[in-house]
Design a protein around this motif. Structure first.
Motif, short mmCIF file in Angstrom:
data_model
loop_
_atom_site.label_atom_id
_atom_site.label_comp_id
_atom_site.label_asym_id
_atom_site.label_seq_id
_atom_site.Cartn_x
_atom_site.Cartn_y
_atom_site.Cartn_z
N MET A 187 0.73 -1.16 -0.14
CA MET A 187 0.07 -0.05 -0.18
C MET A 187 0.86 1.17 -0.07
N ILE A 188 1.90 1.29 0.94
CA ILE A 188 2.63 2.54 0.63
C ILE A 188 3.53 2.79 -0.20
N ASP A 189 3.90 1.49 -0.90
CA ASP A 189 4.72 1.69 -1.97
C ASP A 189 3.92 2.12 -3.32
N ARG A 190 2.58 1.98 -3.54
CA ARG A 190 1.52 2.37 -4.25
C ARG A 190 1.38 3.88 -4.02
N ILE A 191 1.11 4.19 -2.57
CA ILE A 191 1.05 5.57 -2.24
C ILE A 191 2.25 6.67 -2.88
N ALA A 192 3.54 5.94 -2.50
CA ALA A 192 4.52 6.75 -2.98
C ALA A 192 4.60 6.92 -4.64
N ARG A 193 4.29 5.97 -5.13
CA ARG A 193 4.73 5.85 -6.81
C ARG A 193 3.37 7.00 -7.17
N ASN A 194 2.02 6.84 -6.48
CA ASN A 194 1.00 7.62 -7.09
C ASN A 194 1.28 9.26 -6.87
N HIS A 195 2.47 9.48 -5.75
CA HIS A 195 2.70 10.78 -5.46
C HIS A 195 4.14 11.11 -6.26
N GLY A 196 4.59 10.44 -7.29
CA GLY A 196 5.74 10.76 -7.99
C GLY A 196 7.17 10.42 -7.30
N GLY A 197 6.93 9.33 -6.27
CA GLY A 197 8.20 9.23 -5.63
C GLY A 197 8.30 7.74 -5.33
N GLU A 198 9.07 7.18 -4.66
CA GLU A 198 9.44 5.82 -4.55
C GLU A 198 10.11 5.58 -2.96
N ILE A 199 10.21 4.28 -2.81
CA ILE A 199 10.63 3.66 -1.59
C ILE A 199 12.04 3.18 -1.75
N GLN A 200 13.11 3.22 -0.85
CA GLN A 200 14.34 2.52 -1.07
C GLN A 200 14.61 1.86 0.21
N ILE A 201 15.16 0.73 0.24
CA ILE A 201 15.54 0.12 1.41
C ILE A 201 17.14 -0.40 1.50
N ALA A 202 17.76 -0.42 2.44
CA ALA A 202 19.07 -0.95 2.90
C ALA A 202 19.15 -1.96 4.15
N ARG A 203 19.54 -2.87 4.02
CA ARG A 203 19.55 -3.93 5.12
C ARG A 203 20.83 -4.50 5.40
N SER A 204 21.07 -5.11 6.65
CA SER A 204 22.20 -5.60 7.14
C SER A 204 21.42 -6.52 8.27
N PRO A 205 22.18 -7.49 8.82
CA PRO A 205 21.87 -7.99 10.06
C PRO A 205 21.65 -7.30 11.35
N GLU A 206 22.30 -5.93 11.19
CA GLU A 206 22.29 -5.42 12.54
C GLU A 206 21.45 -3.97 12.28
N SER A 207 21.12 -3.92 10.96
CA SER A 207 20.40 -2.39 10.77
C SER A 207 19.49 -2.48 9.63
N LEU A 208 18.54 -1.55 9.55
CA LEU A 208 17.47 -1.50 8.60
C LEU A 208 17.14 -0.18 8.23
N VAL A 209 17.48 0.37 7.04
CA VAL A 209 17.10 1.98 6.63
C VAL A 209 16.32 1.97 5.64
N ILE A 210 14.87 2.71 5.69
CA ILE A 210 13.90 2.56 4.69
C ILE A 210 13.84 4.14 4.21
N GLY A 211 13.97 4.68 3.32
CA GLY A 211 13.48 5.84 3.08
C GLY A 211 12.57 6.16 1.80
N ALA A 212 11.81 7.06 1.86
CA ALA A 212 10.40 7.36 1.09
C ALA A 212 10.60 8.91 0.60
N MET A 213 10.41 8.88 -0.66
CA MET A 213 10.16 10.40 -1.25
C MET A 213 8.95 10.70 -1.76
N LEU A 214 7.83 11.63 -1.33
CA LEU A 214 6.68 11.73 -2.23
C LEU A 214 6.59 13.18 -2.23
N ARG A 215 6.02 13.48 -3.56
CA ARG A 215 5.58 14.71 -3.90
C ARG A 215 4.13 15.15 -3.54
N VAL A 216 4.02 16.03 -2.70
CA VAL A 216 2.86 16.22 -2.03
C VAL A 216 2.45 17.70 -2.05
#
Length: 216
Positions: A187-216
């Protein structure tokens, strides 16, 4: 394989409802058990323990309903913006039930667009659920010049995210893998894409970083 983008809104809504019911099953079940114990218990100390169990379960249920009401539903008033203090309070309530998790909040904007708040809440939940052994949850968001950037970082001894949820966040999941667990990420990937953005993710066994950009 069917394209998830062709999924009817009603089907997505049913999956989100299933997720909500799943998350409420445990605290509501605990309330039911507590009531059964209370009805049969005469010892004052045990009755006090039953009431404590009922109180904790009722609070957990209420917190989750309030959270999902804004994360999945149409809460937040009728305007285009949502007070970030409301979102912060909802996240803090969930973190309070995780004794080994600390929350850092970096959202200077007093208001955020509703789509951005939904993305922020759902990413925060994914990060919180990934801290299986506790750790730090850091949430940041800033809206400027019609663009909102959101970042959620989870770090700890062990941080996990299901591969299908990660795929859904990136819009790379087939319809056959969509279910109650992956529907919020989709759902949130669809929201981001519908607002001209995207979601990116980086992960390791000790960390998880998720970023999102939307045009609102």
């Amino acid at each position: 394989m069917p394209n998830p983008a062709d999924m009817p809104e009603t089907e997505l809504a049913s999956l989100l409802c299933s997720r909500l019911c799943h998350d409420l099953l445990s605290p509501i079940g605990a309330m039911n058990n507590g009531l059964e114990l209370l009805a049969d218990e005469s010892d004052p100390e045990m009755r006090a323990r039953c009431i404590e169990l009922l109180t904790d379960s009722a609070r957990a249920s209420a917190n989750k309903v309030k959270f999902f009401r804004l994360a999945f539903g149409a809460a937040g008033g009728f305007g285009d913006k949502v007070d970030v203090n409301e979102a912060r309070a909802l996240i803090e309530a969930l973190v309070a039930d995780k004794q080994r998790v600390t929350l850092a909040w970096h959202v200077p904007s007093p208001l955020l667009a509703k789509p951005a708040v939904k993305v922020l809440l759902n990413l925060a939940l994914i990060g919180l659920e990934g801290l299986v052994r506790g750790g730090d949850l850091v949430i940041g968001a800033e809206e400027q010049d019609g663009t909102c950037e959101i970042a959620v970082s989870a770090s700890g001894p062990k941080v996990v995210i299901d591969d299908t949820i990660a795929a859904a966040l990136g819009g790379n999941i087939g319809a056959g893998l969509l279910g109650p667990r992956t529907a919020p990420a989709y759902m949130i990937d669809r929201i981001a894409r519908n607002h001209g953005g995207e979601i990116q993710i980086a992960r390791s066994p000790e960390s998880l970083v998720i970023g999102a950009m939307l045009r609102v």
